[in-house]
Design a protein around this motif. Structure first.
Motif, PDB file in Angstrom:
ATOM      1  N   ASP A  82       0.835  -1.199   0.000  1.00 31.70           N
ATOM      2  CA  ASP A  82       0.000   0.000   0.000  1.00 31.70           C
ATOM      3  C   ASP A  82       0.869   1.249   0.000  1.00 31.70           C
ATOM      4  OD1 ASP A  82       0.081   1.183   2.998  1.00 31.70           O
ATOM      5  OD2 ASP A  82       0.172  -1.003   3.044  1.00 31.70           O
ATOM      6  N   ALA A  83       0.257   2.359  -0.380  1.00 31.70           N
ATOM      7  CA  ALA A  83       0.980   3.613  -0.550  1.00 31.70           C
ATOM      8  C   ALA A  83       1.585   4.112   0.752  1.00 31.70           C
ATOM      9  CB  ALA A  83       0.045   4.672  -1.133  1.00 31.70           C
ATOM     10  N   VAL A  84       0.873   3.951   1.855  1.00 30.76           N
ATOM     11  CA  VAL A  84       1.369   4.452   3.141  1.00 30.76           C
ATOM     12  C   VAL A  84       2.642   3.706   3.553  1.00 30.76           C
ATOM     13  CG1 VAL A  84       0.855   4.671   5.595  1.00 30.76           C
ATOM     14  CG2 VAL A  84      -0.895   5.229   3.910  1.00 30.76           C
ATOM     15  N   THR A  85       2.619   2.392   3.401  1.00 33.31           N
ATOM     16  CA  THR A  85       3.806   1.608   3.764  1.00 33.31           C
ATOM     17  C   THR A  85       4.990   1.995   2.900  1.00 33.31           C
ATOM     18  OG1 THR A  85       2.468  -0.247   4.525  1.00 33.31           O
ATOM     19  CG2 THR A  85       4.762  -0.706   3.947  1.00 33.31           C
ATOM     20  N   PHE A  86       4.769   2.117   1.598  1.00 32.71           N
ATOM     21  CA  PHE A  86       5.869   2.501   0.711  1.00 32.71           C
ATOM     22  C   PHE A  86       6.428   3.858   1.103  1.00 32.71           C
ATOM     23  CE2 PHE A  86       7.611   4.687  -2.959  1.00 32.71           C
ATOM     24  CZ  PHE A  86       8.531   3.759  -3.430  1.00 32.71           C
ATOM     25  N   LEU A  87       5.538   4.814   1.347  1.00 37.93           N
ATOM     26  CA  LEU A  87       5.998   6.160   1.654  1.00 37.93           C
ATOM     27  C   LEU A  87       6.683   6.217   3.020  1.00 37.93           C
ATOM     28  CD1 LEU A  87       6.198   8.933   0.495  1.00 37.93           C
ATOM     29  CD2 LEU A  87       3.881   9.426   1.285  1.00 37.93           C
ATOM     30  N   SER A  88       6.219   5.435   3.976  1.00 39.46           N
ATOM     31  CA  SER A  88       6.867   5.436   5.285  1.00 39.46           C
ATOM     32  C   SER A  88       8.268   4.830   5.184  1.00 39.46           C
ATOM     33  CB  SER A  88       6.021   4.670   6.303  1.00 39.46           C
ATOM     34  OG  SER A  88       5.896   3.306   5.952  1.00 39.46           O
ATOM     35  N   ARG A  89       8.414   3.783   4.389  1.00 36.37           N
ATOM     36  CA  ARG A  89       9.747   3.202   4.189  1.00 36.37           C
ATOM     37  C   ARG A  89      10.657   4.166   3.429  1.00 36.37           C
ATOM     38  NH1 ARG A  89       9.434  -3.269   2.864  1.00 36.37           N
ATOM     39  NH2 ARG A  89       8.042  -3.870   4.577  1.00 36.37           N
ATOM     40  N   LEU A  90      10.086   4.842   2.467  1.00 30.67           N
ATOM     41  CA  LEU A  90      10.863   5.819   1.717  1.00 30.67           C
ATOM     42  C   LEU A  90      11.313   6.960   2.620  1.00 30.67           C
ATOM     43  CD1 LEU A  90      11.972   6.997  -0.903  1.00 30.67           C
ATOM     44  CD2 LEU A  90       9.676   7.854  -1.417  1.00 30.67           C
ATOM     45  N   ALA A  91      10.425   7.424   3.466  1.00 30.42           N
ATOM     46  CA  ALA A  91      10.780   8.508   4.382  1.00 30.42           C
ATOM     47  C   ALA A  91      11.889   8.076   5.336  1.00 30.42           C
ATOM     48  CB  ALA A  91       9.551   8.956   5.164  1.00 30.42           C
ATOM     49  N   ALA A  92      11.896   6.808   5.714  1.00 27.40           N
ATOM     50  CA  ALA A  92      12.941   6.307   6.602  1.00 27.40           C
ATOM     51  C   ALA A  92      14.299   6.274   5.909  1.00 27.40           C
ATOM     52  CB  ALA A  92      12.579   4.918   7.107  1.00 27.40           C
ATOM     53  N   LEU A  93      14.294   6.077   4.586  1.00 31.48           N
ATOM     54  CA  LEU A  93      15.535   6.051   3.815  1.00 31.48           C
ATOM     55  C   LEU A  93      16.029   7.438   3.444  1.00 31.48           C
ATOM     56  CD1 LEU A  93      14.840   3.187   1.243  1.00 31.48           C
ATOM     57  CD2 LEU A  93      16.326   3.073   3.236  1.00 31.48           C
TER      58      LEU A  93
END
Length: 333
Positions: A82-93
């Motif tokens: 889902d978009a939220v999971t992808f974006l949260s992982r991206l924000a962590a990187l």
């Protein structure tokens, strides 16, 4: 849409691993030429690793980093990333070196509000750039599922219809490219048929993408010409450049060199060209065709194969299920 049944899993795994290998090779090859005018450099000069303003010699860009992130999210979620999971992982990187304007804006919004932006912004080619793993992990016999998955993963950073549809077209081409007809030397015309039919499905679900539709029509008719200023960040222009290069390529090496010579955002174009043409080979064959790849700073081959196997496992599960994913599409785009 040409939609042959998926073949033996080990065969498809090898094709996905080869496609991913060729994708990262294309990224590394094009990176020193990113943002520059069209080049007349010879083959060997283009294939010589060199450092750029921000990049080490042989390094890969944000294209590889974000495509691998998308692939891992799909694997971890069994295809339902889902978009939220992808974006949260991206924000962590973050910061991801070289990330484009749409991606940076989405990360900034997420950090401030803790949610995916609810607009139609994000009209750049970061959408098709990371779409191939969706296709590799979704059978070509399920175009609506492919579109739903692509939109859900893409809307984290890109939500304009042109970008969403462009991502779906690349995912559709990737899904079909790891099946038998393409790997056996099927014509580029058949791949273009897949692109056109995926465009039609995606526009019904995501909204009209007239710019992409017009450019794809030019490619199909053989009339598309690269812009004199090089390929821009426009998603439709990027997809057109990729399919133009694939259509004219006589080999993986030739397709990558042609992509780099276009000028502009050539690392993205070359990566996507590699991701489609590489599916016709094994990993070993990709390495043999691109001997310079041994001097590039590429992801570990063992990890590439593991990721390919996991993506194909997700694909096999989807082939046996008729449930259509994609909450966002059901609520309307």
């Amino acid at each position: 849409m040409p939609s042959p049944a998926d073949e033996d899993g080990s065969v498809v795994v090898e094709r996905v691993a080869a496609a991913l290998t060729a994708y990262v090779c294309g990224d590394a090859l094009g990176l020193p030429y990113e943002g520059k005018p069209a080049t007349g450099d010879g083959d060997e000069e283009i294939e010589r690793p060199r450092a750029g303003d921000r990049w080490a010699a042989g390094e890969t860009s944000d294209d590889t980093a974000l495509t691998l992130l998308a692939a891992r999210c799909l694997v971890d979620a069994g295809g339902e990333a889902d978009a939220v999971t992808f974006l949260s992982r991206l924000a962590a990187l973050d910061p991801v070196k070289g990330a484009g304007p749409s991606t940076r804006a989405a990360v900034a919004h997420f950090r401030r509000f803790g949610e995916v932006p609810d607009d139609r912004a994000g009209a750049t080619n970061g959408a098709p750039m990371r779409a191939l793993p969706v296709g590799w992990s979704t059978p070509s016999t399920r175009p609506e599922l492919l579109v739903a998955r692509t939109v859900e993963l893409t809307r984290a950073t890109h939500r304009s219809p042109e970008a969403l549809v462009a991502a779906c077209v690349m995912a559709g081409c990737a899904s079909w490219s790891v099946t038998g007809p393409w790997a056996a030397g099927g014509s580029a015309a058949a791949l273009l048929d897949v692109a056109v039919e995926t465009l039609e499905v995606a526009q019904r679900l995501c909204g009209a993408a007239p710019g992409l539709a017009a450019l794809l029509g030019e490619v199909v008719e053989g009339g598309w010409r690269p812009p004199a200023t090089g390929v821009s960040l426009d998603p439709g222009e990027t997809v057109a450049a990729v399919l133009h290069c694939v259509r004219r390529a006589d080999s993986l090496r030739g397709g990558l060199l042609a992509a780099v010579r276009l000028g502009g955002d050539v690392d993205t174009v070359a990566a996507l060209v590699g991701g489609l043409l590489g599916a016709r080979s094994s990993v070993r064959q990709v390495r043999v065709q691109l001997p310079w790849s041994a001097r590039m700073l590429l992801p570990d081959e063992v990890e590439v194969r593991r990721l390919a196997a996991a993506l194909v496992s997700v694909r096999a599960a989807a082939a046996g299920s008729r449930r259509v994913a994609g909450r966002r599409l059901r609520s309307g785009w």
